[in-house]
Motif scaffolding. Structure first.
Motif, PDB file in Angstrom:
ATOM      1  N   MET A   1     127.579   0.166  23.119  1.00 14.01           N
ATOM      2  CA  MET A   1     127.016   0.859  24.343  1.00 14.01           C
ATOM      3  C   MET A   1     126.731   2.307  24.098  1.00 14.01           C
ATOM      4  O   MET A   1     127.567   2.865  23.468  1.00 14.01           O
ATOM      5  N   SER A   2     125.954   2.580  24.606  1.00 15.45           N
ATOM      6  CA  SER A   2     125.387   4.073  24.438  1.00 15.45           C
ATOM      7  C   SER A   2     126.071   4.966  25.646  1.00 15.45           C
ATOM      8  O   SER A   2     126.227   4.317  26.788  1.00 15.45           O
ATOM      9  N   THR A   3     126.031   6.043  25.352  1.00 19.08           N
ATOM     10  CA  THR A   3     126.681   6.920  26.488  1.00 19.08           C
ATOM     11  C   THR A   3     125.366   8.255  26.902  1.00 19.08           C
ATOM     12  O   THR A   3     124.635   8.665  25.891  1.00 19.08           O
ATOM     13  N   ILE A   4     125.641   8.436  28.054  1.00 20.38           N
ATOM     14  CA  ILE A   4     124.551   9.427  28.547  1.00 20.38           C
ATOM     15  C   ILE A   4     125.467  10.792  29.085  1.00 20.38           C
ATOM     16  O   ILE A   4     126.234  10.458  30.057  1.00 20.38           O
ATOM     17  N   LYS A   5     125.057  11.817  28.647  1.00 20.30           N
ATOM     18  CA  LYS A   5     125.943  12.835  29.246  1.00 20.30           C
ATOM     19  C   LYS A   5     124.983  13.341  30.697  1.00 20.30           C
ATOM     20  O   LYS A   5     123.621  13.537  30.640  1.00 20.30           O
ATOM     21  N   THR A   6     125.927  13.638  31.536  1.00 25.33           N
ATOM     22  CA  THR A   6     125.294  14.088  32.777  1.00 25.33           C
ATOM     23  C   THR A   6     126.277  15.210  33.376  1.00 25.33           C
ATOM     24  O   THR A   6     127.186  15.617  32.949  1.00 25.33           O
ATOM     25  N   ALA A   7     125.646  15.749  34.421  1.00 27.73           N
ATOM     26  CA  ALA A   7     126.504  17.010  35.293  1.00 27.73           C
ATOM     27  C   ALA A   7     126.727  16.501  36.482  1.00 27.73           C
ATOM     28  O   ALA A   7     125.724  15.905  37.087  1.00 27.73           O
ATOM     29  N   ILE A   8     127.686  16.571  37.001  1.00 31.34           N
ATOM     30  CA  ILE A   8     128.136  16.071  38.540  1.00 31.34           C
ATOM     31  C   ILE A   8     128.666  17.448  39.410  1.00 31.34           C
ATOM     32  O   ILE A   8     129.476  18.256  38.564  1.00 31.34           O
ATOM     33  N   SER A   9     128.528  17.274  40.426  1.00 34.38           N
ATOM     34  CA  SER A   9     129.131  18.258  41.260  1.00 34.38           C
ATOM     35  C   SER A   9     130.319  17.702  42.055  1.00 34.38           C
ATOM     36  O   SER A   9     130.195  16.842  42.830  1.00 34.38           O
ATOM     37  N   LEU A  10     131.521  18.481  42.021  1.00 35.52           N
ATOM     38  CA  LEU A  10     132.603  17.812  42.534  1.00 35.52           C
ATOM     39  C   LEU A  10     133.267  19.032  43.471  1.00 35.52           C
ATOM     40  O   LEU A  10     133.313  20.191  43.090  1.00 35.52           O
ATOM     41  N   ASP A  11     133.938  18.569  44.578  1.00 37.27           N
ATOM     42  CA  ASP A  11     134.894  19.935  45.146  1.00 37.27           C
ATOM     43  C   ASP A  11     136.058  19.999  44.380  1.00 37.27           C
ATOM     44  O   ASP A  11     136.396  19.167  43.508  1.00 37.27           O
ATOM     45  N   SER A  12     136.784  21.144  44.735  1.00 38.29           N
ATOM     46  CA  SER A  12     138.002  21.090  43.967  1.00 38.29           C
ATOM     47  C   SER A  12     138.978  20.394  43.805  1.00 38.29           C
ATOM     48  O   SER A  12     139.629  20.029  42.899  1.00 38.29           O
ATOM     49  N   SER A  13     139.062  19.700  45.191  1.00 41.30           N
ATOM     50  CA  SER A  13     140.350  18.870  45.232  1.00 41.30           C
ATOM     51  C   SER A  13     140.073  17.349  44.403  1.00 41.30           C
ATOM     52  O   SER A  13     140.802  17.048  43.775  1.00 41.30           O
ATOM     53  N   GLN A  14     138.695  16.914  44.265  1.00 38.50           N
ATOM     54  CA  GLN A  14     138.197  15.920  43.499  1.00 38.50           C
ATOM     55  C   GLN A  14     138.475  16.319  42.040  1.00 38.50           C
ATOM     56  O   GLN A  14     138.979  15.485  41.200  1.00 38.50           O
ATOM     57  N   PHE A  15     138.073  17.433  41.574  1.00 38.68           N
ATOM     58  CA  PHE A  15     138.171  17.701  40.284  1.00 38.68           C
ATOM     59  C   PHE A  15     139.877  17.745  39.864  1.00 38.68           C
ATOM     60  O   PHE A  15     140.082  17.595  38.825  1.00 38.68           O
ATOM     61  N   ASN A  16     140.543  18.441  40.634  1.00 33.20           N
ATOM     62  CA  ASN A  16     141.881  18.617  40.426  1.00 33.20           C
ATOM     63  C   ASN A  16     142.561  17.124  40.531  1.00 33.20           C
ATOM     64  O   ASN A  16     143.555  16.969  39.445  1.00 33.20           O
ATOM     65  N   PHE A  17     142.301  16.109  41.113  1.00 32.94           N
ATOM     66  CA  PHE A  17     142.643  14.953  41.067  1.00 32.94           C
ATOM     67  C   PHE A  17     142.325  14.227  39.674  1.00 32.94           C
ATOM     68  O   PHE A  17     143.259  13.511  39.118  1.00 32.94           O
ATOM     69  N   ILE A  18     141.005  14.307  39.333  1.00 33.12           N
ATOM     70  CA  ILE A  18     140.422  13.808  38.083  1.00 33.12           C
ATOM     71  C   ILE A  18     141.101  14.340  36.945  1.00 33.12           C
ATOM     72  O   ILE A  18     141.664  13.601  36.017  1.00 33.12           O
TER      73      ILE A  18
END
Length: 85
Positions: A1-18
């Protein structure tokens, strides 16, 4: 399986949860997001199957058709296979 690098925008609560999940699971943020996408994809596939079955069930003319019964049994297997009993 190949991977693709991407950028996403998250709000701070989503980022902190991840970030929290990644540390708890001892894995990368990318893996956490990939797992979440896999779960969403599986849920969508299950919901699509449910919608399809509901459409079939709603037609009373199908209920005594042998092909319908065979298809129905096949779909039950698809739905129940991933279940752990």
């Amino acid at each position: 399986m190949s991977t693709i690098k991407t950028a996403i925008s998250l709000d701070s609560s989503q980022f902190n949860f991840i970030e929290h999940l990644a540390k708890t699971m001892n894995t990368s943020r990318s893996k956490v997001i990939g797992n979440a996408i896999d779960i969403l994809r599986q849920r969508e596939e299950e919901e699509a199957l449910t919608r399809e079955l509901n459409e079939i069930y709603s037609d009373p003319s199908n209920h005594e058709d042998p092909e319908f019964i065979k298809a129905l049994q096949s779909n039950y297997v698809k739905v129940l296979e991933p279940e752990e009993w």
